[in-house]
Motif scaffolding. Structure first.
Motif, PDB file in Angstrom:
ATOM      1  N   TYR A 156       0.780   4.018  -2.964  1.00 25.87           N
ATOM      2  CA  TYR A 156       0.566   5.436  -2.657  1.00 25.87           C
ATOM      3  C   TYR A 156       1.607   6.307  -3.367  1.00 25.87           C
ATOM      4  O   TYR A 156       1.279   7.284  -4.030  1.00 25.87           O
TER       5      TYR A 156
ATOM      6  N   GLN B  58       0.833  -1.209   0.000  1.00 24.54           N
ATOM      7  CA  GLN B  58       0.000   0.000   0.000  1.00 24.54           C
ATOM      8  C   GLN B  58       0.866   1.256   0.000  1.00 24.54           C
ATOM      9  O   GLN B  58       0.519   2.255  -0.630  1.00 24.54           O
TER      10      GLN B  58
ATOM     11  N   TYR C  30       0.423   0.968  10.983  1.00 27.30           N
ATOM     12  CA  TYR C  30      -0.764   0.218  11.430  1.00 27.30           C
ATOM     13  C   TYR C  30      -0.710  -1.240  10.975  1.00 27.30           C
ATOM     14  O   TYR C  30      -0.956  -2.158  11.749  1.00 27.30           O
TER      15      TYR C  30
ATOM     16  N   ILE D  45       4.068   6.600   7.196  1.00 31.11           N
ATOM     17  CA  ILE D  45       4.015   6.115   8.586  1.00 31.11           C
ATOM     18  C   ILE D  45       2.653   5.472   8.847  1.00 31.11           C
ATOM     19  O   ILE D  45       2.554   4.400   9.443  1.00 31.11           O
ATOM     20  N   ASN D  46       1.611   6.147   8.393  1.00 27.53           N
ATOM     21  CA  ASN D  46       0.252   5.649   8.601  1.00 27.53           C
ATOM     22  C   ASN D  46       0.072   4.253   7.997  1.00 27.53           C
ATOM     23  O   ASN D  46      -0.448   3.336   8.639  1.00 27.53           O
ATOM     24  N   GLN D  47       0.537   4.086   6.763  1.00 26.18           N
ATOM     25  CA  GLN D  47       0.367   2.812   6.060  1.00 26.18           C
ATOM     26  C   GLN D  47       1.125   1.682   6.727  1.00 26.18           C
ATOM     27  O   GLN D  47       0.585   0.615   6.984  1.00 26.18           O
TER      28      GLN D  47
ATOM     29  N   LYS E  95      -7.415  -2.822   6.358  1.00 22.83           N
ATOM     30  CA  LYS E  95      -5.994  -3.101   6.555  1.00 22.83           C
ATOM     31  C   LYS E  95      -5.764  -4.177   7.617  1.00 22.83           C
ATOM     32  O   LYS E  95      -4.829  -4.964   7.504  1.00 22.83           O
TER      33      LYS E  95
ATOM     34  N   THR F 197       3.670  11.516   6.317  1.00 19.24           N
ATOM     35  CA  THR F 197       2.447  11.204   7.057  1.00 19.24           C
ATOM     36  C   THR F 197       1.801   9.909   6.560  1.00 19.24           C
ATOM     37  O   THR F 197       1.468   9.013   7.351  1.00 19.24           O
TER      38      THR F 197
END
Lengths: 456, 456
Positions: free
Chosen positions: A65, A61, A139, A134-136, A179, A131
């Motif tokens: 992105y 992912q 988590y 890190i988010n992808q 996810k 941002t």
């Protein structure tokens, strides 16, 4: 009301999923013509509590992105309203990532300070990604780890029980529901109840019945009978709506009357270990599927108390990683071009020191087990096998993300190479990550230089 | 790679964001021609730890989901692959919600067993909504509550400090990043760093600079000077990269040299209360913005220790609600049509008992404060004001969701009506929710009937 009012992003607004300061810094880099090449490293400083390792996940992912990131009219118009200037917006309109990304393949165990991803690009480009990356990766790695711990308990104490993700309703938003299903599969789950995740990721979907089905009939026996009429030997009957053992008896009576071998029954409340044993007395030949409060600790306790089950349906505890809901992924500038050369950089912020420079992660095997890692400078030679692979080079993909089943198999094999003491679900032994001599010297030198400047 | 490979949903796949068992039950309801009208109640059995109340949030997204829910080719094709039968799929192709939804308006304090939402519709329709509704309303309520607690600490102990959501990177997926920004705003935050959330929800966006900006220059002073050259008096300088107090001195020197009144400085590490006092000695006229580990407990401690700050930037602890990351929203069948009448229903599952029947939530005020609630049967009369409003009737919207600023103001006013003892951030006093005589009698009767059946 626009599509995004449901709160999810579209490809159009996705480039705005970034912190305002990234764009403000980008504009300033641009306007001030300060655009050195830079390397950012995405890593965690500490493992979450009771974790002896994490499982890297989310690279697919993250890469998607980066590869599809572009600013269209809707994004640019909103930024214009936020007072970004025309020169910057026109640069953004042509944005595409031209740099390099190295990463740990998904399914790989990862330890503190080791890069999950390392991005090298003109600083504007690399800055923008912080941002969302890190988010992808954060988590999914958190959930793959949680799932891996459950699968590991079953490998050691169980009998190959099925693990099915039941968590979508309690996940933090819809994307987390999606996810979590993917990451749980990477970590060793067999299926998900989330149909959309099945569609998106090709994960097997699985489901039984809810209490509402049972309650919608005046009598439990009618509920069971009607369900069996529809699904026959595919039926998994939920037997705890009124009284679990009685429910097992009713299920059994219906199955006998209809001459059907039930696929299973589900238990969702009460003292699950004790009830499962009682149910096993009534219907020893029927698989029991156990849900409610399941996670690695509950599964361990269930086995410990002699519970009988063919599968578990972890939900909330899986998708929120309840015992350790945060993983503080950071994305730190570790090298920057000065006078035409990449120079290592670090900050000295209290408790938040970073190791400077682009990295290598070498993993040493001994007798088929992982014996320790060496965190070094990129290009430094030494023992062990380099774990980071180059995924994107000059903006182009040079690494094919494996299929999800292959990633899952990789995770399984690599988890088993970790000595068991690092896999304990409580108080695991810390895995040895040695800082290479080169990296230590670089760190010490740079620290001296920076500290000297403070007292200048 | 398809659009959903990033893991978010599109309007096309959103109807599949449901648990497989919902669709399996729906198919069986359909095939067995068992389609009673049903009422489902969405509520929490217990408040998360240290919570004396929750703030209802997420209704706008929940309603939007219901109103736009339909099955197109992509969703239907996937379901056909999952062995759903043609008759059911053709019914699904025409699906639209025809029922009723009652709900607590967003911003309303809510307590255990009180419906956040109540859905009445043919059971097939109501069943389908379970997963997505819990997901929508549960997470936003969790975060609005967390945010409300921070705002409440500032109201009591602070001086109107700004609260800015910094959490997107650490949220559980992208949707959580978006929803957290919205819910935090409902709970009393002033802005978000998430640009996409600003675009989607009209929330003010805010941002400063990162350590990478500072480190990308050889000297901190060059970094500050270049930033001030770009942003002038809009500049908020991050001063902790090497040494916080020294950073304040450098920032001050640059501001004086450039003759600029800085908008602020940011502190992001170390002993923040002590450092903020030291920085205040150096630059008393400059606003300090405090980030790193901020939540209601940290803000309270910061004030308690005499910290000096004009604003806080909570991140991870906000968006993951780290101290209480789960809220177990449930969606329970409470009434079902039998012989043409709605009959209350409940389950007896150990520790998971529900109150039967469609509900009323009446809130009693005394001297401008909330004095307690009465949870009763729908239509039951009694003291206090009914909190549930009808949002959708016969499938049509009959309630206009207020704008986000109005919801935020509602949340603020209603929070202040809660006696302070229920708002303590640790060990809050439980708020009184009395079960009405009618509901208690109904519950007791039904329990007797159901228990008698078990021993039949």
């Amino acid at each position: 009301m626009s599509e995004t009012s449901f709160g999810y992003l579209t490809q159009e607004t996705l480039p705005l999923f970034t912190d305002l300061y990234e764009l403000r810094m980008m504009q300033a880099y641009h306007a001030q013509d300060h655009i050195p090449r830079a390397t950012f490293s995405l890593f965690v400083r500490d493992l979450p509590p009771n974790r002896g390792y994490m499982i890297a996940a989310g690279l697919e992912q993250a890469v998607h992105y980066v590869e599809t990131l572009s600013f269209g009219d809707r994004a640019l118009e909103f930024l214009a309203e936020q007072d970004f200037d025309e020169a910057f917006l026109s640069w953004l309109a042509d944005f595409e990532f031209t740099g390099e990304i190295r990463a740990l393949p998904e399914g790989t165990p990862v330890f503190p300070n080791e890069p999950l991803l390392e991005v090298t690009a003109p600083i504007q480009e690399a800055q923008l990604l912080e941002t969302a990356l890190i988010n992808q990766v954060g988590y999914q790695s958190l959930i793959a780890t949680k799932a891996s711990r459950m699968r590991d308990v079953i490998d050691r104490e169980g009998d190959g029980q099925r693990l099915v993700d039941f968590g979508s309703r309690r996940a933090h938003g819809t994307d987390a529901g999606m996810k979590a299903a993917r990451a749980a599969y990477v970590g060793g789950f067999d299926a998900t109840s989330n149909v959309a995740a099945g569609e998106a990721f090709g994960i097997p979907v699985s489901g039984t019945m809810a209490h509402s089905w049972v309650q919608s009939f005046e009598y439990e026996r009618d509920a069971f009978e009607t369900f069996v009429d529809e699904y026959g030997s595919e039926s998994v009957l939920l037997i705890d709506t009124y009284d679990t053992v009685r429910g097992a008896e009713v299920a059994n009576a219906i199955a006998e009357r209809k001459d059907v071998d039930l696929r299973g029954v589900r238990l969702d409340s009460g003292d699950l270990a004790a009830l499962s044993k009682a149910v096993d007395e009534v219907i020893p030949e029927v698989d029991q599927f156990i849900s409610s409060g399941m996670d690695e600790y509950a599964i361990h306790e269930f086995f410990d108390r002699g519970g009988v089950g063919a599968g578990f349906g972890p939900g909330t505890a899986l998708v929120t990683s309840t015992d350790a809901p945060k993983v503080e992924g950071v994305y730190k500038l570790v090298a920057v071009e000065r006078d035409g050369e990449m120079q290592p950089t670090m900050k000295l912020s209290k408790g938040k020191v970073t190791y400077p420079g682009a990295k290598s992660v070498r993993r040493i095997e001994s007798d088929g087990e992982y014996a320790g890692d060496v965190l070094g400078l990129r290009g430094e030679s030494g023992p062990g096998e380099e774990q980071l692979v180059t995924v994107i080079e000059d903006g182009d993909r040079v690494y094919e993300i494996p299929g999800l089943d292959e990633i899952r198999e990789t995770a399984r094999k690599k988890r088993r190479k970790l000595p068991e003491r690092h896999r304990r679900i409580e108080d695991p032994a810390p895995y040895d990550v040695r800082i290479s001599d080169g990296l230590q010297a670089e760190t010490d030198d740079l620290r001296s230089t920076l500290e000297a400047r403070i007292s200048e």
